[in-house]
Design a protein around this motif. Sequence first.
Motif, PDB file in Angstrom:
ATOM      1  N   UNK A  28       0.793  -1.260   0.000  1.00 25.10           N
ATOM      2  CA  UNK A  28       0.000   0.000   0.000  1.00 25.10           C
ATOM      3  C   UNK A  28       0.810   1.288   0.000  1.00 25.10           C
ATOM      4  N   UNK A  29       2.033   1.220  -0.448  1.00 22.89           N
ATOM      5  CA  UNK A  29       2.797   2.474  -0.522  1.00 22.89           C
ATOM      6  C   UNK A  29       3.516   2.575  -1.870  1.00 22.89           C
ATOM      7  N   UNK A  30       3.899   3.797  -2.167  1.00 23.31           N
ATOM      8  CA  UNK A  30       4.647   4.078  -3.395  1.00 23.31           C
ATOM      9  C   UNK A  30       6.037   4.549  -2.983  1.00 23.31           C
ATOM     10  N   UNK A  31       7.038   4.215  -3.761  1.00 22.47           N
ATOM     11  CA  UNK A  31       8.403   4.608  -3.424  1.00 22.47           C
ATOM     12  C   UNK A  31       8.891   5.608  -4.475  1.00 22.47           C
ATOM     13  N   UNK A  32       9.458   6.719  -4.029  1.00 26.12           N
ATOM     14  CA  UNK A  32       9.967   7.730  -4.965  1.00 26.12           C
ATOM     15  C   UNK A  32      11.365   8.149  -4.555  1.00 26.12           C
ATOM     16  N   UNK A  33      12.270   8.152  -5.501  1.00 28.06           N
ATOM     17  CA  UNK A  33      13.667   8.471  -5.186  1.00 28.06           C
ATOM     18  C   UNK A  33      13.985   9.887  -5.665  1.00 28.06           C
ATOM     19  N   UNK A  34      14.770  10.583  -4.869  1.00 26.50           N
ATOM     20  CA  UNK A  34      15.123  11.964  -5.233  1.00 26.50           C
ATOM     21  C   UNK A  34      16.597  12.192  -4.899  1.00 26.50           C
ATOM     22  N   UNK A  35      17.388  12.604  -5.890  1.00 29.15           N
ATOM     23  CA  UNK A  35      18.814  12.841  -5.637  1.00 29.15           C
ATOM     24  C   UNK A  35      19.089  14.311  -5.409  1.00 29.15           C
ATOM     25  N   UNK A  36      19.915  14.599  -4.422  1.00 25.76           N
ATOM     26  CA  UNK A  36      20.320  15.974  -4.155  1.00 25.76           C
ATOM     27  C   UNK A  36      21.816  16.043  -4.446  1.00 25.76           C
ATOM     28  N   UNK A  37      22.166  16.782  -5.546  1.00 24.04           N
ATOM     29  CA  UNK A  37      23.576  16.838  -5.928  1.00 24.04           C
ATOM     30  C   UNK A  37      24.238  18.042  -5.279  1.00 24.04           C
TER      31      UNK A  37
END
Length: 375
Positions: A28-37
């Motif tokens: 029941x969850x969604x996974x989202x990746x975010x990169x901080x350069x």
Amino acid sequence: MLLILHPNTDEESQEFIETWNFLLDLPNVQIKKHNVFGQQQTLTEIYIIGDTSKLDREEIAALPAVERVIRISQEYRILGRHRDKQRAVGFDYNGVHFSQDNLNIFAGLCAVDSTEHVELMMKALQENGQCCTRMGAYKPRTNPYSFQGHGKTCLPYVFELAGKYGIKVIAIEVTHEKHIEEISACLEQTGRPTGVILQIGTRNAQNFELLKTIGRQQEFPALLKRGFGITLSESLNAAEYLASEGNANVIFCLRGMKTSFSEPHRNMVDFSHVPVVQRLTRMPVCVDPSHSVGSRDKSPDGLLEVFHATAQGIIAGANMVLVDFHPVPKKALVDGPQALYLDELPIFLEDVQIAREAYLKRCQLAQKMASHEGE
Ligand code: PEP
Ligand code: MN
């Protein structure tokens, strides 16, 4: 829920793969990746979106690639503060630092009209130690018969003159995807003599497709104006659109609200919201006194109301000022009545300095207060 991974985690590493696969299996969850350069390191953040109430926080914190877990509120997932003091605030772009701890001045032309005026403006900026400016090329106008800006034809000389006078960052409003391509192509053609921040005007604050397009590119940071007739929360969500598409290098700009009560100012000055935006988000906060006040009216103390509004923003902690200047305001094709004269620039900057020092002194008061609380 937000997971901060160990700095420089390699996505091919065993630790990452194990962590990622575990998260993918969560129900029941969604996974989202975010990169901080950053300059020194790349940080990977993973957002778990959906029903996180049943997740075992300890178990997730113990995953091999995870450094720490932050509970986040529903709003402003990426740009929000979420009571976490360790997450970076701000970014560097083309040698200029943008954060909630410093102040950059973007004085310049509301609209580029001639090469001569651009050069006079840039020269004055250099003489006064400035390395940022604003230059409107694409102007969204109320009246379709008004001057619409020179568009891409002025970009080559704007960029070349910026290079000549040591200007590192120019704020340029864009209203369409193709403007970004034109700016990018022209920077390439001219040998990248300067950098650009993409300004999203108040009229486009909720143009979600434009926001998504700007959010998808990583080349340019964005300066988002608050929508003039929507709530602060709606405008901050607009900023989150940029971040959710991948570009979290966003500066939020207060520019006054449209209401008939603002008279005789053009818009109701809303700079008391500077600390509010800083509390709710990690964005540097800009103020635009020119479009708020909208005139060169002077108060009895002899100071222009644009100076007063600027000082009000800075004394409340503003991190950037976007302000209209023009070598010959009478000849300006857009917003001449609110433009400051070039010979007012040194005085303006001195006033900025006074207000900034007052703000920093006020911050020392806050430290005093905090130490009393600890007693
Ligand atoms: C501008 O900064 O030139 C401008 C058009 O501002 P706003 O979008 O705040 O009206
Ligand atoms: Mn304007």
